[in-house]
Design a protein around this motif. Structure first.
Motif, PDB file in Angstrom:
ATOM      1  N   THR A 105       0.828  -1.201   0.000  1.00 30.03           N
ATOM      2  CA  THR A 105       0.000   0.000   0.000  1.00 30.03           C
ATOM      3  C   THR A 105       0.860   1.247   0.000  1.00 30.03           C
ATOM      4  O   THR A 105       0.577   2.206  -0.726  1.00 30.03           O
ATOM      5  N   HIS A 106       1.911   1.243   0.777  1.00 29.52           N
ATOM      6  CA  HIS A 106       2.781   2.406   0.884  1.00 29.52           C
ATOM      7  C   HIS A 106       3.432   2.741  -0.457  1.00 29.52           C
ATOM      8  O   HIS A 106       3.438   3.894  -0.890  1.00 29.52           O
ATOM      9  N   TYR A 107       4.002   1.746  -1.117  1.00 30.61           N
ATOM     10  CA  TYR A 107       4.711   1.987  -2.363  1.00 30.61           C
ATOM     11  C   TYR A 107       3.823   1.929  -3.597  1.00 30.61           C
ATOM     12  O   TYR A 107       4.237   2.337  -4.677  1.00 30.61           O
ATOM     13  N   GLY A 108       2.611   1.423  -3.490  1.00 33.49           N
ATOM     14  CA  GLY A 108       1.750   1.278  -4.647  1.00 33.49           C
ATOM     15  C   GLY A 108       0.691   2.337  -4.807  1.00 33.49           C
ATOM     16  O   GLY A 108       0.051   2.433  -5.860  1.00 33.49           O
ATOM     17  N   PHE A 109       0.480   3.188  -3.818  1.00 30.78           N
ATOM     18  CA  PHE A 109      -0.626   4.144  -3.873  1.00 30.78           C
ATOM     19  C   PHE A 109      -0.402   5.218  -4.936  1.00 30.78           C
ATOM     20  O   PHE A 109      -1.279   5.464  -5.769  1.00 30.78           O
ATOM     21  N   ILE A 110       0.747   5.868  -4.926  1.00 29.08           N
ATOM     22  CA  ILE A 110       1.028   6.945  -5.882  1.00 29.08           C
ATOM     23  C   ILE A 110       1.043   6.423  -7.319  1.00 29.08           C
ATOM     24  O   ILE A 110       0.408   7.029  -8.200  1.00 29.08           O
ATOM     25  N   PRO A 111       1.719   5.301  -7.619  1.00 26.56           N
ATOM     26  CA  PRO A 111       1.629   4.784  -8.990  1.00 26.56           C
ATOM     27  C   PRO A 111       0.196   4.441  -9.410  1.00 26.56           C
ATOM     28  O   PRO A 111      -0.184   4.653 -10.565  1.00 26.56           O
ATOM     29  N   LEU A 112      -0.614   3.945  -8.481  1.00 27.34           N
ATOM     30  CA  LEU A 112      -2.007   3.648  -8.792  1.00 27.34           C
ATOM     31  C   LEU A 112      -2.761   4.918  -9.164  1.00 27.34           C
ATOM     32  O   LEU A 112      -3.526   4.941 -10.136  1.00 27.34           O
ATOM     33  N   VAL A 113      -2.543   5.995  -8.417  1.00 26.92           N
ATOM     34  CA  VAL A 113      -3.203   7.266  -8.712  1.00 26.92           C
ATOM     35  C   VAL A 113      -2.765   7.781 -10.081  1.00 26.92           C
ATOM     36  O   VAL A 113      -3.582   8.281 -10.867  1.00 26.92           O
ATOM     37  N   ILE A 114      -1.481   7.652 -10.406  1.00 30.52           N
ATOM     38  CA  ILE A 114      -0.974   8.102 -11.709  1.00 30.52           C
ATOM     39  C   ILE A 114      -1.588   7.276 -12.836  1.00 30.52           C
ATOM     40  O   ILE A 114      -2.019   7.826 -13.862  1.00 30.52           O
ATOM     41  N   ILE A 115      -1.676   5.963 -12.662  1.00 26.25           N
ATOM     42  CA  ILE A 115      -2.257   5.104 -13.695  1.00 26.25           C
ATOM     43  C   ILE A 115      -3.725   5.434 -13.902  1.00 26.25           C
ATOM     44  O   ILE A 115      -4.195   5.535 -15.044  1.00 26.25           O
ATOM     45  N   ILE A 116      -4.466   5.622 -12.823  1.00 26.14           N
ATOM     46  CA  ILE A 116      -5.881   5.973 -12.952  1.00 26.14           C
ATOM     47  C   ILE A 116      -6.019   7.336 -13.627  1.00 26.14           C
ATOM     48  O   ILE A 116      -6.884   7.542 -14.477  1.00 26.14           O
ATOM     49  N   GLY A 117      -5.146   8.274 -13.264  1.00 27.74           N
ATOM     50  CA  GLY A 117      -5.179   9.595 -13.881  1.00 27.74           C
ATOM     51  C   GLY A 117      -4.858   9.552 -15.361  1.00 27.74           C
ATOM     52  O   GLY A 117      -5.442  10.292 -16.162  1.00 27.74           O
ATOM     53  N   MET A 118      -3.937   8.692 -15.768  1.00 28.91           N
ATOM     54  CA  MET A 118      -3.564   8.589 -17.174  1.00 28.91           C
ATOM     55  C   MET A 118      -4.670   7.948 -18.009  1.00 28.91           C
ATOM     56  O   MET A 118      -4.741   8.159 -19.220  1.00 28.91           O
TER      57      MET A 118
END
Length: 73
Positions: free
Chosen positions: A45-58
């Motif tokens: 969760t700690h390392y995957g949250f920001i990449p998840l937000v970027i992928i959803i945003g893209m």
């Protein structure tokens, strides 16, 4: 008058426990497994949250550029 010293444990006594050793080991294994799983989930969760937000945003409409997603403005 000599005082008598009593050595008693403050925790649960193993003699009065109604669980068998198999149930204890299964319970202990379950506790260890859940502790391990929660620790791993925290790291993911700690390392995957920001990449998840970027992928959803893209993948949203309108499609922003990566620089637009990462800029503070």
């Amino acid at each position: 008058m000599a005082s008598k010293v009593s050595l008693r444990s403050k925790g649960k006594s193993s003699k009065s426990s109604s669980k068998s050793s198999e149930e204890k080991s299964a319970t202990q294994a379950f506790k260890e497994w859940t502790t391990w799983a929660v620790k791993k989930a925290k790291v993911v969760t700690h390392y995957g949250f920001i990449p998840l937000v970027i992928i959803i945003g893209m993948n949203s409409e309108p499609k922003p550029q990566l620089s637009q997603l990462l800029s503070p403005v």
